[in-house]
Design a protein around this motif. Structure first.
Motif, PDB file in Angstrom:
ATOM      1  N   GLN A 386       1.130  -1.571   0.115  1.00  0.00           N
ATOM      2  CA  GLN A 386       0.212  -0.045   0.322  1.00  0.00           C
ATOM      3  C   GLN A 386       1.122   1.749  -0.070  1.00  0.00           C
ATOM      4  O   GLN A 386       1.338   1.416   0.583  1.00  0.00           O
ATOM      5  CB  GLN A 386      -0.752   0.240   1.647  1.00  0.00           C
ATOM      6  N   PRO A 389      -0.233   8.443   0.286  1.00  0.00           N
ATOM      7  CA  PRO A 389      -0.400   9.419  -0.089  1.00  0.00           C
ATOM      8  C   PRO A 389       0.963   9.795   0.211  1.00  0.00           C
ATOM      9  O   PRO A 389       1.850   9.884   1.282  1.00  0.00           O
ATOM     10  CB  PRO A 389      -1.288   9.795   1.132  1.00  0.00           C
ATOM     11  N   ASP A 483      -3.219  10.484  -4.171  1.00  0.00           N
ATOM     12  CA  ASP A 483      -4.252  10.062  -3.603  1.00  0.00           C
ATOM     13  C   ASP A 483      -4.249   8.761  -3.281  1.00  0.00           C
ATOM     14  O   ASP A 483      -4.399   7.463  -4.560  1.00  0.00           O
ATOM     15  CB  ASP A 483      -5.292  10.460  -4.151  1.00  0.00           C
ATOM     16  N   GLN A 484      -3.783   7.923  -2.367  1.00  0.00           N
ATOM     17  CA  GLN A 484      -4.054   6.668  -2.373  1.00  0.00           C
ATOM     18  C   GLN A 484      -4.713   5.971  -2.761  1.00  0.00           C
ATOM     19  O   GLN A 484      -5.375   4.963  -2.587  1.00  0.00           O
ATOM     20  CB  GLN A 484      -2.900   5.878  -1.431  1.00  0.00           C
ATOM     21  N   ARG A 485      -5.999   6.264  -1.406  1.00  0.00           N
ATOM     22  CA  ARG A 485      -7.376   6.298  -2.059  1.00  0.00           C
ATOM     23  C   ARG A 485      -7.864   6.003  -3.005  1.00  0.00           C
ATOM     24  O   ARG A 485      -8.695   5.192  -2.927  1.00  0.00           O
ATOM     25  CB  ARG A 485      -8.362   7.049  -0.976  1.00  0.00           C
ATOM     26  N   GLN A 486      -7.757   6.481  -4.100  1.00  0.00           N
ATOM     27  CA  GLN A 486      -8.641   6.941  -5.258  1.00  0.00           C
ATOM     28  C   GLN A 486      -7.605   6.105  -6.620  1.00  0.00           C
ATOM     29  O   GLN A 486      -7.811   6.206  -7.599  1.00  0.00           O
ATOM     30  CB  GLN A 486      -8.737   7.915  -5.547  1.00  0.00           C
ATOM     31  N   ASN A 487      -5.982   5.734  -5.859  1.00  0.00           N
ATOM     32  CA  ASN A 487      -5.454   5.326  -6.678  1.00  0.00           C
ATOM     33  C   ASN A 487      -5.242   6.514  -7.412  1.00  0.00           C
ATOM     34  O   ASN A 487      -5.283   6.421  -9.113  1.00  0.00           O
ATOM     35  CB  ASN A 487      -5.101   4.371  -7.767  1.00  0.00           C
ATOM     36  N   TYR A 488      -4.716   8.179  -7.212  1.00  0.00           N
ATOM     37  CA  TYR A 488      -4.707   9.100  -8.124  1.00  0.00           C
ATOM     38  C   TYR A 488      -3.471   9.945  -8.553  1.00  0.00           C
ATOM     39  O   TYR A 488      -3.366  10.676  -7.021  1.00  0.00           O
ATOM     40  CB  TYR A 488      -5.946  10.100  -7.816  1.00  0.00           C
ATOM     41  N   HIS A 543      -5.694   8.510 -13.644  1.00  0.00           N
ATOM     42  CA  HIS A 543      -6.214   7.221 -12.480  1.00  0.00           C
ATOM     43  C   HIS A 543      -5.422   6.834 -12.557  1.00  0.00           C
ATOM     44  O   HIS A 543      -5.142   5.839 -14.352  1.00  0.00           O
ATOM     45  CB  HIS A 543      -7.576   6.908 -12.743  1.00  0.00           C
TER      46      HIS A 543
END
Length: 547
Positions: A386, A389, A483-488, A543
């Motif tokens: 993982q 961010p 942004d690791q939550r959205q992999n963005y 993305h």
């Protein structure tokens, strides 16, 4: 008399003899140039790099004058009694002295004109070499991008055989193979209008969408809708992409396909007899709008002993030595003669024998897939680390811009992201486009319209090098947010140079132009593209997981 405006300086190498002094005095009196620079004959040598038209005055023909010259556009003045046979070995022009005023001026004018012509040809040659090197470098970069974009291509699958022969350096045909997560298999055969670099450009968004959608086991219908949407927005009006897309089920018993503008694919049994001709029922990709596009898919049942041959029109329109087309009937006969998987090389040999030494006038692509159970297990994904961010920001001054490969360095920083490996080429392409715009248009003040002709193209990159070396002030800032939550990823590039905006809306830029293609790809591949601060700042999102 030489016109000073045409020839300002002439160099005279003389041996300081009384003969040489008298000749020099006469040449000065005739005012052959606005300025005459005297040199010692001892300084003359065969490898001399000449800056101006040159006259050599000598009382005797020396041996070194007979050696091969780096620049033969020189005039040798010798006493008239000198051996004429020996003087013919001089690689330039020879003027016996004394000579009439008219002959003297004529020979000097001829020598100066020849020298100036040679210098102009040398400058043109250097310009052409620079242009060729730049084109080759850009081709290498494009090849690198294409190679990375197609690195996932599953053409080494044991049940498929392919023949891919481009008519030029870049292939306008595309053959893509990818396994689905359910053991199914996708195969795409595409043929862009024309051949070479321009049609090959469409391979990037098409291949990217194909592999991403195959990973999610998207239906053939959904795939072609997305392909058409991308190409309709990307390609100019005079370009399109004929395409055959199929999905073979894991057990090899069901084949779903969509044919837009391609020759009919041939489904044949183990005896080579054709069972189905899967003809085109749709328009090619990139022609129709989303509302008018028809994505209806057909499905047929197949057996484990069946195979399907996909090919572009370059195969059936291949010319023989007698300039006769191969044709569909002859291709079906070859398939019937060589139906087995192990017969593919014999089939290729027959095609090569038919063509002989006749050059290809179109890209040639052929793929034969066995419709047996695929044997493809569902891929097992390990737990990826993982990523945290982060925000990365750097500002590069003039010295940094001259010494650092900025795009590669930034990509190296991002290379630790677990999800980046499948998107590295695209990120490189997007970042390179916005960085080069900031450098060339913002800081260096270059105008891409100079690339409209070959001379302007070479001059553009010559100016780029010169202005970058002379750059004393200005900077480029790059910021990357993850942004690791959205992999963005969110990337911003700004410069302190002059305001700049594209000459026309990005959506209207045409691939037929020698410039502006990167802006089209930027709009197609990036999310939320924004130009701010009068064009000095551009930002976009990407993305990592959704493509």
């Amino acid at each position: 008399m030489l016109k000073p405006s045409q020839q300002i300086v002439i160099d005279i190498y003389q041996d300081d003899s009384s003969f040489a002094r008298s000749v020099v005095d006469e040449l000065k009196r005739l005012r052959i140039a606005r300025r005459i620079r005297l040199r010692s004959a001892a300084d003359w040598h065969p490898d001399l790099s000449l800056l101006h038209p040159t006259i050599v005055v000598s009382a005797a023909l020396e041996t070194r004058f007979l050696q091969a010259l780096d620049c033969p556009h020189q005039l040798l003045v010798l006493p008239r009694e000198t051996d004429q046979q020996e003087s013919l070995k001089w690689h330039g022009d020879v003027l016996p002295w004394p000579s009439s005023v008219g002959l003297t001026l004529q020979r000097v004018q001829l020598m100066a004109t020849s020298f100036n012509t040679m210098r102009q040809l040398h400058a043109v040659r250097k310009s052409l070499i620079l242009h060729t090197q730049r084109v080759e470098r850009e081709h290498e970069l494009v090849e690198h991008i294409f190679r990375n974009a197609l690195s996932r291509n599953f053409t080494n699958y044991e049940h498929i055989r392919t023949l891919l022969t481009p008519a030029s350096k870049f292939n306008g045909d595309l053959c893509l193979v990818a396994p689905g997560p359910l053991g199914n298999l996708y195969v795409l055969m595409a043929d862009f209008t024309g051949h070479g670099l321009a049609p090959a450009t469409g391979a990037l968004p098409l291949s990217q969408a194909f592999f991403a959608m195959a990973d999610r086991s998207v239906s053939v219908a959904e795939m072609v809708v997305e392909f058409n949407y991308r190409l309709n927005r990307l390609l100019p009006n005079d370009m399109f992409c004929a395409c055959f897309l199929l999905e073979l089920s894991a057990n090899g018993e069901r084949l779903s396909y969509w044919n837009g503008g391609m020759p009919p694919a041939l489904v044949f049994g183990q005896d080579g007899v054709v069972k189905h001709r899967l003809k085109a029922q749709h328009m090619a990709l990139g022609v129709l709008s989303v509302d008018d596009f028809d994505s209806q898919v057909a499905t047929i049942r197949t057996q484990a002993t069946d195979a399907i041959a996909l090919f572009t029109d370059g195969v059936i329109e291949m010319l023989s030595q007698k300039r006769e087309f191969l044709g569909m009937e002859a291709l079906e006969h070859l398939i019937q003669t060589y139906p087995g998987r192990d017969d593919f090389q014999s089939l290729v040999t027959e095609l090569e024998n038919f063509r002989g030494t006749q050059p290809l006038h179109d890209d040639l692509s052929l793929a034969i897939l066995q419709c047996c159970p695929t044997g493809l297990a569902s891929p097992e994904y390990g737990d990826e680390v993982q990523a945290l961010p982060f925000t990365f920001q750097t500002t590069l001054d003039a010295e940094d811009l001259r010494q650092v490969d900025v795009v590669t360095s930034v990509l190296g920083v991002l290379g630790r992201l677990p999800a980046l490996h499948g998107h590295r080429t695209t990120i490189y392409l997007l970042l390179a486009e916005v960085f080069n715009n900031a450098l060339e248009h913002g800081l260096l003040g270059l105008d891409s319209r100079m690339k409209s002709d070959p001379e302007g193209f070479a001059y553009y990159y010559q100016l780029r090098t010169e202005r970058l070396q002379a750059l004393q002030s200005g900077s480029i800032s790059i910021e990357v947010r993850f942004d690791q939550r959205q992999n963005y990823l969110r990337i911003s590039v700004s410069n302190t140079g002059v305001p700049w905006e594209p000459d026309q809306p990005i959506s209207t830029t045409r691939l037929s132009q020698p410039y502006g293609r990167g802006l089209d790809l930027l709009q197609q591949l990036a999310d939320d593209l924004r130009w701010t601060d009068n064009g000095r700042k551009v930002s976009f999102g990407y993305h990592l997981a959704s493509r």
